[in-house]
Design a protein around this motif. Structure first.
Motif, PDB file in Angstrom:
ATOM      1  N   ARG A 398       0.828  -1.211   0.000  1.00  0.00           N
ATOM      2  CA  ARG A 398       0.000   0.000   0.000  1.00  0.00           C
ATOM      3  C   ARG A 398       0.865   1.265   0.000  1.00  0.00           C
ATOM      4  O   ARG A 398       0.604   2.221  -0.728  1.00  0.00           O
ATOM      5  N   ARG A 399       1.931   1.257   0.792  1.00  0.00           N
ATOM      6  CA  ARG A 399       2.784   2.442   0.931  1.00  0.00           C
ATOM      7  C   ARG A 399       3.635   2.698  -0.314  1.00  0.00           C
ATOM      8  O   ARG A 399       3.755   3.838  -0.762  1.00  0.00           O
ATOM      9  N   ILE A 400       4.213   1.649  -0.884  1.00  0.00           N
ATOM     10  CA  ILE A 400       5.143   1.819  -1.998  1.00  0.00           C
ATOM     11  C   ILE A 400       4.421   1.982  -3.331  1.00  0.00           C
ATOM     12  O   ILE A 400       4.792   2.824  -4.155  1.00  0.00           O
ATOM     13  N   ALA A 401       3.379   1.188  -3.547  1.00  0.00           N
ATOM     14  CA  ALA A 401       2.802   1.088  -4.877  1.00  0.00           C
ATOM     15  C   ALA A 401       1.421   1.696  -5.043  1.00  0.00           C
ATOM     16  O   ALA A 401       0.974   1.888  -6.175  1.00  0.00           O
ATOM     17  N   LEU A 402       0.725   1.999  -3.957  1.00  0.00           N
ATOM     18  CA  LEU A 402      -0.667   2.435  -4.082  1.00  0.00           C
ATOM     19  C   LEU A 402      -0.925   3.829  -3.542  1.00  0.00           C
ATOM     20  O   LEU A 402      -2.076   4.248  -3.437  1.00  0.00           O
ATOM     21  N   HIS A 403       0.131   4.557  -3.198  1.00  0.00           N
ATOM     22  CA  HIS A 403      -0.073   5.838  -2.515  1.00  0.00           C
ATOM     23  C   HIS A 403      -0.685   6.916  -3.421  1.00  0.00           C
ATOM     24  O   HIS A 403      -1.239   7.887  -2.926  1.00  0.00           O
ATOM     25  N   HIS A 404      -0.617   6.751  -4.740  1.00  0.00           N
ATOM     26  CA  HIS A 404      -1.220   7.723  -5.651  1.00  0.00           C
ATOM     27  C   HIS A 404      -2.447   7.144  -6.359  1.00  0.00           C
ATOM     28  O   HIS A 404      -2.814   7.593  -7.449  1.00  0.00           O
ATOM     29  N   THR A 405      -3.060   6.164  -5.744  1.00  0.00           N
ATOM     30  CA  THR A 405      -4.200   5.482  -6.364  1.00  0.00           C
ATOM     31  C   THR A 405      -5.413   5.547  -5.443  1.00  0.00           C
ATOM     32  O   THR A 405      -5.305   5.946  -4.276  1.00  0.00           O
ATOM     33  N   PRO A 406      -6.580   5.124  -5.916  1.00  0.00           N
ATOM     34  CA  PRO A 406      -7.768   5.081  -5.038  1.00  0.00           C
ATOM     35  C   PRO A 406      -7.615   4.106  -3.881  1.00  0.00           C
ATOM     36  O   PRO A 406      -8.444   4.109  -2.962  1.00  0.00           O
ATOM     37  N   PHE A 407      -6.576   3.256  -3.904  1.00  0.00           N
ATOM     38  CA  PHE A 407      -6.373   2.280  -2.840  1.00  0.00           C
ATOM     39  C   PHE A 407      -5.369   2.752  -1.794  1.00  0.00           C
ATOM     40  O   PHE A 407      -4.905   1.958  -0.979  1.00  0.00           O
ATOM     41  N   ALA A 408      -5.042   4.033  -1.797  1.00  0.00           N
ATOM     42  CA  ALA A 408      -4.036   4.546  -0.864  1.00  0.00           C
ATOM     43  C   ALA A 408      -4.454   4.338   0.590  1.00  0.00           C
ATOM     44  O   ALA A 408      -3.599   4.129   1.458  1.00  0.00           O
ATOM     45  N   ASP A 409      -5.751   4.399   0.852  1.00  0.00           N
ATOM     46  CA  ASP A 409      -6.249   4.219   2.220  1.00  0.00           C
ATOM     47  C   ASP A 409      -7.102   2.965   2.352  1.00  0.00           C
ATOM     48  O   ASP A 409      -7.842   2.815   3.331  1.00  0.00           O
ATOM     49  N   ALA A 410      -6.989   2.068   1.384  1.00  0.00           N
ATOM     50  CA  ALA A 410      -7.804   0.851   1.410  1.00  0.00           C
ATOM     51  C   ALA A 410      -7.329  -0.097   2.494  1.00  0.00           C
ATOM     52  O   ALA A 410      -6.146  -0.136   2.843  1.00  0.00           O
ATOM     53  N   SER A 411      -8.242  -0.891   3.035  1.00  0.00           N
ATOM     54  CA  SER A 411      -7.887  -1.895   4.027  1.00  0.00           C
ATOM     55  C   SER A 411      -7.208  -3.072   3.343  1.00  0.00           C
ATOM     56  O   SER A 411      -7.264  -3.242   2.115  1.00  0.00           O
ATOM     57  N   CYS A 412      -6.563  -3.906   4.157  1.00  0.00           N
ATOM     58  CA  CYS A 412      -5.907  -5.091   3.609  1.00  0.00           C
ATOM     59  C   CYS A 412      -6.909  -5.994   2.896  1.00  0.00           C
ATOM     60  O   CYS A 412      -6.594  -6.584   1.857  1.00  0.00           O
ATOM     61  N   GLY A 413      -8.113  -6.098   3.443  1.00  0.00           N
ATOM     62  CA  GLY A 413      -9.132  -6.930   2.818  1.00  0.00           C
ATOM     63  C   GLY A 413      -9.552  -6.414   1.452  1.00  0.00           C
ATOM     64  O   GLY A 413      -9.771  -7.193   0.516  1.00  0.00           O
ATOM     65  N   THR A 414      -9.651  -5.092   1.305  1.00  0.00           N
ATOM     66  CA  THR A 414     -10.021  -4.508   0.018  1.00  0.00           C
ATOM     67  C   THR A 414      -8.906  -4.690  -1.001  1.00  0.00           C
ATOM     68  O   THR A 414      -9.161  -4.995  -2.174  1.00  0.00           O
ATOM     69  N   ILE A 415      -7.669  -4.497  -0.572  1.00  0.00           N
ATOM     70  CA  ILE A 415      -6.528  -4.703  -1.477  1.00  0.00           C
ATOM     71  C   ILE A 415      -6.512  -6.140  -1.975  1.00  0.00           C
ATOM     72  O   ILE A 415      -6.280  -6.406  -3.164  1.00  0.00           O
ATOM     73  N   ARG A 416      -6.763  -7.089  -1.079  1.00  0.00           N
ATOM     74  CA  ARG A 416      -6.794  -8.491  -1.485  1.00  0.00           C
ATOM     75  C   ARG A 416      -7.895  -8.730  -2.523  1.00  0.00           C
ATOM     76  O   ARG A 416      -7.661  -9.357  -3.565  1.00  0.00           O
ATOM     77  N   LEU A 417      -9.085  -8.229  -2.242  1.00  0.00           N
ATOM     78  CA  LEU A 417     -10.229  -8.481  -3.108  1.00  0.00           C
ATOM     79  C   LEU A 417     -10.056  -7.853  -4.485  1.00  0.00           C
ATOM     80  O   LEU A 417     -10.359  -8.473  -5.513  1.00  0.00           O
ATOM     81  N   LYS A 418      -9.550  -6.624  -4.534  1.00  0.00           N
ATOM     82  CA  LYS A 418      -9.494  -5.883  -5.788  1.00  0.00           C
ATOM     83  C   LYS A 418      -8.221  -6.132  -6.593  1.00  0.00           C
ATOM     84  O   LYS A 418      -8.256  -6.074  -7.830  1.00  0.00           O
ATOM     85  N   LEU A 419      -7.097  -6.392  -5.928  1.00  0.00           N
ATOM     86  CA  LEU A 419      -5.817  -6.437  -6.635  1.00  0.00           C
ATOM     87  C   LEU A 419      -5.121  -7.788  -6.620  1.00  0.00           C
ATOM     88  O   LEU A 419      -4.230  -8.032  -7.436  1.00  0.00           O
ATOM     89  N   LEU A 420      -5.494  -8.666  -5.689  1.00  0.00           N
ATOM     90  CA  LEU A 420      -4.809  -9.952  -5.598  1.00  0.00           C
ATOM     91  C   LEU A 420      -5.668 -11.102  -6.116  1.00  0.00           C
ATOM     92  O   LEU A 420      -5.153 -12.035  -6.740  1.00  0.00           O
ATOM     93  N   LYS A 421      -6.957 -11.046  -5.865  1.00  0.00           N
ATOM     94  CA  LYS A 421      -7.859 -12.116  -6.296  1.00  0.00           C
ATOM     95  C   LYS A 421      -8.281 -11.887  -7.751  1.00  0.00           C
ATOM     96  O   LYS A 421      -9.406 -11.467  -8.050  1.00  0.00           O
ATOM     97  N   ILE A 422      -7.357 -12.162  -8.648  1.00  0.00           N
ATOM     98  CA  ILE A 422      -7.603 -11.991 -10.083  1.00  0.00           C
ATOM     99  C   ILE A 422      -7.382 -13.339 -10.764  1.00  0.00           C
ATOM    100  O   ILE A 422      -6.320 -13.951 -10.622  1.00  0.00           O
ATOM    101  N   GLY A 423      -8.369 -13.798 -11.491  1.00  0.00           N
ATOM    102  CA  GLY A 423      -8.227 -15.059 -12.215  1.00  0.00           C
ATOM    103  C   GLY A 423      -7.181 -14.955 -13.305  1.00  0.00           C
ATOM    104  O   GLY A 423      -7.080 -13.927 -13.988  1.00  0.00           O
ATOM    105  N   ALA A 424      -6.387 -15.998 -13.473  1.00  0.00           N
ATOM    106  CA  ALA A 424      -5.307 -15.954 -14.464  1.00  0.00           C
ATOM    107  C   ALA A 424      -5.024 -17.350 -15.006  1.00  0.00           C
ATOM    108  O   ALA A 424      -5.077 -18.344 -14.278  1.00  0.00           O
ATOM    109  N   LEU A 425      -4.709 -17.401 -16.280  1.00  0.00           N
ATOM    110  CA  LEU A 425      -4.264 -18.616 -16.944  1.00  0.00           C
ATOM    111  C   LEU A 425      -2.740 -18.609 -16.977  1.00  0.00           C
ATOM    112  O   LEU A 425      -2.135 -17.608 -17.361  1.00  0.00           O
ATOM    113  N   ILE A 426      -2.119 -19.695 -16.541  1.00  0.00           N
ATOM    114  CA  ILE A 426      -0.658 -19.748 -16.457  1.00  0.00           C
ATOM    115  C   ILE A 426      -0.127 -20.686 -17.535  1.00  0.00           C
ATOM    116  O   ILE A 426      -0.523 -21.853 -17.619  1.00  0.00           O
TER     117      ILE A 426
END
Length: 465
Positions: A398-426
């Motif tokens: 959050r501090r390094i990569a999201l400080h200029h984004t709408p997620f600058a003050d997002a909770s850990c749960g929101t960051i997980r839901l919006k930025l980590l839980k992304i479906g992907a084909l490997i």
């Protein structure tokens, strides 16, 4: 009519004349494609390698499949991704994204997976302070505590003029016969009473304690350790300790006064204190009844308890009348009036400690710091540290990569839901590993900019990207 379902094939209502069917046959797909940001964050702050150094491994290295850094990384990444239960790792051990985060695609033995299952991770969590015949992995609590403070210090590009250490205790309910369980009357349950120390959003300490202790038990020890480590790096920094009335104890205040540390602590009201502001409360009541709105004023005075305090100290009182009744509040502080007037001291400095409760909620609700269900206090303390490291990792993201984004003050749960839980084909080929994430991801642009910032931070630190 919906298509009939079989154990491996699922049918749903047709859409525009076309059948809608589903099956778990997509191939090498992960639901955690965004977790690449966690690996990039780790490289940017160099946390996992140092966390692994807090463990000592006496296993035969020629026989093991999973190194310590793989085990601790898997546990921390798993918690950050929402997998709080060790049972989850029996499936995650074959998840391709977890293998990428571990930096390990191949195994030494055919029957093994790239990352560990629940049994191996359970042995890690049950590690002792000294290795034994049946517990060959041990951990060093002092090193883990030191690492949390080191990561806090390294997060600052410039030395701050002042830092505020927020202390708070919270309940951690237990539902079995864990060592140290105790019924706490205030929380009305059997629980632990962990002590947290934060500085802003940074977590500096998480100490598991039985609920039979006073809320301030161990506070002096933790503050002394943190202050000593901070002052070795920042000898001139001004330090303020802030906490609620559960920490207004002679031992803590006397230590702060003897070591040049300021304090601002809540003070539980009693008839003597309330009598000191009787006139102010009466005037506040008159104003409130006349205007129909809450009314308050502030008063300060020197105060000493009859037995427990060794000296007089500055007390600031809030004389408030609201909702048809008096609402007096008190704080005790080492800050002088010339440094801070009563109203500003209470409303702007002391009340700001309430934000720490949001940080504790993140740790417990988003990162499962209250999942202390093993038998021993030692193992549960280690679980608490794993959750703490997951918080530190997400806080760094959050501090390094999201400080200029709408997620600058997002909770850990929101960051997980919006930025980590992304479906992907490997797709794994001879030359590269391609993580093909969902094209319709709403946070794709934010994710991309975060990846670039983390890559730059890792390069600046000298880590491979």
């Amino acid at each position: 009519m919906p298509t009939e379902c079989t154990p491996d094939f699922f049918g749903f209502e047709p859409v525009e004349g076309r059948e809608v069917v589903a099956a778990f046959d997509g191939g090498v797909i992960t639901s955690d494609g965004g977790a690449l940001l966690l690996g990039a964050t780790d490289r940017a702050i160099g946390m996992m390698d140092r966390f692994a150094l807090c463990f000592h491994d006496e296993r035969r290295q020629d026989l093991i499949e999973h190194e310590i850094v793989t085990l601790v990384g898997q546990r921390v990444f798993g918690i950050a991704l929402g997998y709080e239960d060790l049972n989850d790792h029996d499936d995650l051990r074959r998840d391709p994204l977890m293998a990428v985060l571990a930096g390990k695609l191949k195994t030494r033995r055919k029957e093994c997976a790239p990352v560990a299952g629940k049994s191996t991770l359970n042995r890690l969590e049950l590690s002792r302070l000294e290795p034994t015949r049946y517990h060959k992995i041990s951990h060093n609590p002092i090193a883990i505590k030191r690492l949390l403070v080191d990561l806090f210090l390294e997060a600052h590009e410039q030395v701050p003029n002042e830092i505020v250490l927020d202390l708070d205790a919270t309940d951690d309910p237990v539902h079995g016969n864990q060592e140290g369980r105790f019924f706490h009357g205030y929380y009305d349950c059997y629980c632990y009473l962990p002590l947290y120390v934060f500085c802003g959003r940074h977590l500096l300490a998480s100490r598991l304690r039985p609920a039979s202790l006073d809320a301030a038990a161990g506070a002096v020890e933790e503050v002394a350790r943190i202050v000593a480590q901070v002052r070795r790096r920042w000898p001139q920094v001004r330090i303020l300790v802030r906490a609620d009335s559960g920490f207004a104890r002679e031992e803590l205040m006397a230590w702060c006064e003897a070591n040049g540390v300021h304090f601002l602590l809540g003070l539980a009201q009693n008839p003597r204190l309330v009598a000191n502001i009787a006139d102010e409360l009466a005037r506040a009541e008159v104003r409130s009844r006349r205007t129909g709105k809450p009314a308050r004023s502030f008063k300060e005075f020197a105060w000493q308890t009859r037995r427990s305090w060794s000296r007089k100290r500055r007390v600031v009182a809030k004389a408030e009348f609201t909702a048809g009744e008096a609402n007096p509040r008190f704080v005790v502080t080492s800050l002088r009036r010339t440094e801070c007037k009563p109203k500003y001291l209470y409303e702007k400095i002391y009340c700001a400690r309430g934000d720490m409760e949001n940080r504790i909620k993140e740790c417990q609700l988003d990162l499962y710091a209250d999942r202390t269900s093993t038998t021993t206090m030692r193992a549960n303390q280690l679980r608490l540290w794993f959750a703490s490291m997951a918080y530190v990792l997400l806080c760094a993201l959050r501090r390094i990569a999201l400080h200029h984004t709408p997620f600058a003050d997002a909770s850990c749960g929101t960051i997980r839901l919006k930025l980590l839980k992304i479906g992907a084909l490997i797709r794994v080929s001879v030359r590269r590993i391609k993580i093909a994430m969902a094209s319709g991801c709403p946070a794709a642009s934010v994710w991309g900019s975060a990846a670039l910032r983390l890559s730059a931070a890792a390069s600046a630190r000298g880590s491979p990207t």
